[in-house]
Design a protein around this motif. Structure first.
Motif, short mmCIF file in Angstrom:
data_model
loop_
_atom_site.label_atom_id
_atom_site.label_comp_id
_atom_site.label_asym_id
_atom_site.label_seq_id
_atom_site.Cartn_x
_atom_site.Cartn_y
_atom_site.Cartn_z
N VAL A 144 0.88 -1.17 0.00
CA VAL A 144 0.00 0.00 0.00
C VAL A 144 0.91 1.22 0.00
CG1 VAL A 144 -1.67 1.35 1.32
CG2 VAL A 144 -1.93 -1.13 1.13
N VAL A 145 0.65 2.16 -0.89
CA VAL A 145 1.53 3.30 -1.09
C VAL A 145 0.79 4.59 -0.76
CG1 VAL A 145 2.94 4.58 -2.75
CG2 VAL A 145 2.85 2.09 -2.86
N PHE A 146 1.33 5.33 0.19
CA PHE A 146 0.87 6.69 0.50
C PHE A 146 1.81 7.64 -0.23
CE2 PHE A 146 -0.78 4.04 3.79
CZ PHE A 146 -1.91 4.68 4.30
N ALA A 147 1.30 8.47 -1.13
CA ALA A 147 2.22 9.24 -1.95
C ALA A 147 1.58 10.52 -2.48
CB ALA A 147 2.71 8.39 -3.13
N TYR A 148 2.46 11.50 -2.74
CA TYR A 148 2.05 12.78 -3.31
C TYR A 148 3.29 13.43 -3.91
CZ TYR A 148 -0.90 17.00 -3.72
OH TYR A 148 -1.65 18.06 -4.19
N HIS A 149 3.07 14.41 -4.76
CA HIS A 149 4.16 15.25 -5.29
C HIS A 149 5.06 14.44 -6.24
CE1 HIS A 149 6.49 18.96 -5.23
NE2 HIS A 149 5.70 19.45 -4.27
N ASN A 150 6.14 15.07 -6.71
CA ASN A 150 7.01 14.44 -7.69
C ASN A 150 7.74 13.23 -7.14
OD1 ASN A 150 6.31 16.32 -9.62
ND2 ASN A 150 8.10 17.62 -9.28
N VAL A 151 8.17 13.31 -5.88
CA VAL A 151 8.81 12.14 -5.28
C VAL A 151 7.83 10.98 -5.22
CG1 VAL A 151 9.78 11.22 -3.13
CG2 VAL A 151 10.54 13.44 -3.98
N GLY A 152 6.57 11.26 -4.92
CA GLY A 152 5.56 10.22 -4.92
C GLY A 152 5.38 9.59 -6.28
N VAL A 153 5.36 10.42 -7.31
CA VAL A 153 5.21 9.93 -8.69
C VAL A 153 6.35 8.99 -9.06
CG1 VAL A 153 5.31 10.62 -11.12
CG2 VAL A 153 3.81 11.83 -9.54
N GLY A 185 3.83 16.74 -10.30
CA GLY A 185 3.11 15.65 -10.95
C GLY A 185 2.02 15.05 -10.08
N SER A 186 1.15 14.27 -10.72
CA SER A 186 -0.02 13.70 -10.05
C SER A 186 0.16 12.21 -9.80
CB SER A 186 -1.27 13.93 -10.90
OG SER A 186 -2.35 13.19 -10.39
N VAL A 187 0.22 11.83 -8.53
CA VAL A 187 0.27 10.42 -8.15
C VAL A 187 -1.02 9.72 -8.58
CG1 VAL A 187 0.21 8.86 -6.16
CG2 VAL A 187 1.90 10.72 -6.25
N ALA A 188 -2.15 10.39 -8.41
CA ALA A 188 -3.44 9.79 -8.77
C ALA A 188 -3.47 9.43 -10.26
CB ALA A 188 -4.57 10.74 -8.42
N SER A 189 -2.89 10.29 -11.10
CA SER A 189 -2.88 10.01 -12.55
C SER A 189 -2.03 8.79 -12.87
CB SER A 189 -2.36 11.23 -13.31
OG SER A 189 -3.25 12.31 -13.18
N VAL A 190 -0.87 8.68 -12.22
CA VAL A 190 -0.01 7.51 -12.45
C VAL A 190 -0.72 6.24 -12.01
CG1 VAL A 190 2.16 6.40 -11.79
CG2 VAL A 190 2.12 8.85 -12.27
N ALA A 191 -1.36 6.28 -10.85
CA ALA A 191 -2.08 5.12 -10.37
C ALA A 191 -3.19 4.72 -11.34
CB ALA A 191 -2.65 5.40 -8.99
N ALA A 192 -3.92 5.72 -11.84
CA ALA A 192 -5.00 5.44 -12.78
C ALA A 192 -4.48 4.80 -14.05
CB ALA A 192 -5.76 6.72 -13.09
N GLU A 193 -3.35 5.27 -14.54
CA GLU A 193 -2.76 4.71 -15.76
C GLU A 193 -2.40 3.23 -15.60
OE1 GLU A 193 0.56 7.22 -16.49
OE2 GLU A 193 -0.66 8.96 -17.04
N HIS A 194 -2.09 2.84 -14.37
CA HIS A 194 -1.69 1.46 -14.10
C HIS A 194 -2.83 0.63 -13.49
CE1 HIS A 194 2.67 1.76 -14.99
NE2 HIS A 194 2.48 3.03 -14.70
N GLY A 195 -4.01 1.22 -13.41
CA GLY A 195 -5.16 0.49 -12.90
C GLY A 195 -5.10 0.20 -11.41
#
Length: 311
Positions: free
Chosen positions: A6-15, A45-55
């Motif tokens: 489980v990953v808690f993440a935000y910002h560019n480092v999160g991405v 950058g958006s962590v939510a967008s990266v997660a969405a791209e990978h389902g």
């Protein structure tokens, strides 16, 4: 069987760190991130967008102590919990849900600069080096055992944003390098000696107010530490706000000796005169008025001050 996280993440480092986990074959069962604040300058950058791209399922809880969040993490059955620039402290009972440990990526060379906005503080304090550290999460912030860290230089004219870009790469390199050993249960866990470290709290926009009576190097470090995309170092003059967005420390003797501390125009150049008599060459000055920000020239600055004093 792939390790689950489980990953808690935000910002560019999160991405970037989320992308490292995915590239290394970790089964990311759940991503926990933040809703973007409309009042904040979202330059990253958006962590939510990266997660969405990978389902990958994503949630954005407001309270890290909520029963709903704990239930969601528990249902994911994580081997690991990772925190990559997530903005909330995670409670110990939540961390305990990770069967093989919980780890955080911090933007400094721990134990130095524990706490909030470590890159900005490092630039403000004139440091010549910082970095990224992967460490175990504990009840105290940034206090757990150190797993790996990567240093980066802070050059004399680097802004905090430029250093943050380096720290983002350092975070990616740190995680990429140590993750195989961590997943295999073979990663080192080194002491994080808090007695030899430092802790700093958060910063507010008001902390960017310039005190021109201070030495030029201190003023310049402040300008670098909060330069855009951060709120910027500023001064109020005749009821008007001016933000120094870009500058460079001038050599000794560059300023006329009779100028008092503060903003000044000399030979059609904008200068910030400081308490030790040295000057900072202002390359970009922004004027804020009625919610509108404009870049002003030396002549424009002089005209604004003249108009305000004769209105």
């Amino acid at each position: 069987m792939k390790p689950r996280a489980v990953v808690f993440a935000y910002h560019n480092v999160g991405v970037r760190c989320l992308q490292v986990l995915l590239a290394r074959g970790v089964d990311v069962a759940l991503v926990v991130t933040h809703e973007d604040n409309p009042a904040e300058n979202i330059w990253f950058g958006s962590v939510a967008s990266v997660a969405a791209e990978h389902g990958v399922p994503t949630i954005t809880p407001a309270d890290p102590k909520s029963a709903e969040l704990r239930a969601a993490v528990s249902a994911a059955r994580p081997d690991f919990i990772f925190s990559f620039y997530y903005r909330h402290m995670l409670p110990a009972d939540l961390l305990a849900l990770a069967a093989r440990g919980a780890y955080n990526m911090h933007g400094s060379l721990l134990p130095k600069y524990r706490g909030r906005v470590p890159v900005n503080w490092a630039v403000l304090n004139g440091e010549t080096e910082t970095g990224a550290t992967l460490h175990e999460m504990a009840a105290k912030p940034d206090a757990g055992a150190i797993v790996a860290q990567t240093p980066v230089p802070i050059l004399p004219d680097d802004t905090a944003a430029q250093v943050f870009d380096k720290v983002t790469v350092a975070a990616e390199q740190t995680l990429w390098r140590v993750l195989p050993a961590l997943l295999a249960g073979e990663a080192p866990h080194l002491p994080n000696d808090l007695a030899h470290g430092s802790y700093f709290g958060g910063r507010k926009p008001e902390d960017g107010r310039i005190d021109f009576t201070k030495p030029a190097r201190e003023v310049y470090n402040l300008i670098r530490a909060v330069a855009p995309p951060y709120p910027g170092a500023f001064t109020d003059l005749d009821g008007q706000r001016f933000v120094i967005a870009r500058a460079r420390l001038a050599p000794p003797g560059a300023a006329p000796a009779d100028l008092p501390p503060g903003l000044a125009v000399s030979d059609n150049a904008l200068l910030a005169i400081c308490g030790d008599g040295r000057a900072i060459a202002v390359h970009e000055l922004r004027h804020q008025h009625d919610g509108i920000e404009t870049v002003v020239t030396p002549a424009g600055f002089a005209q604004l001050i003249h108009s305000s004093r004769h209105s």
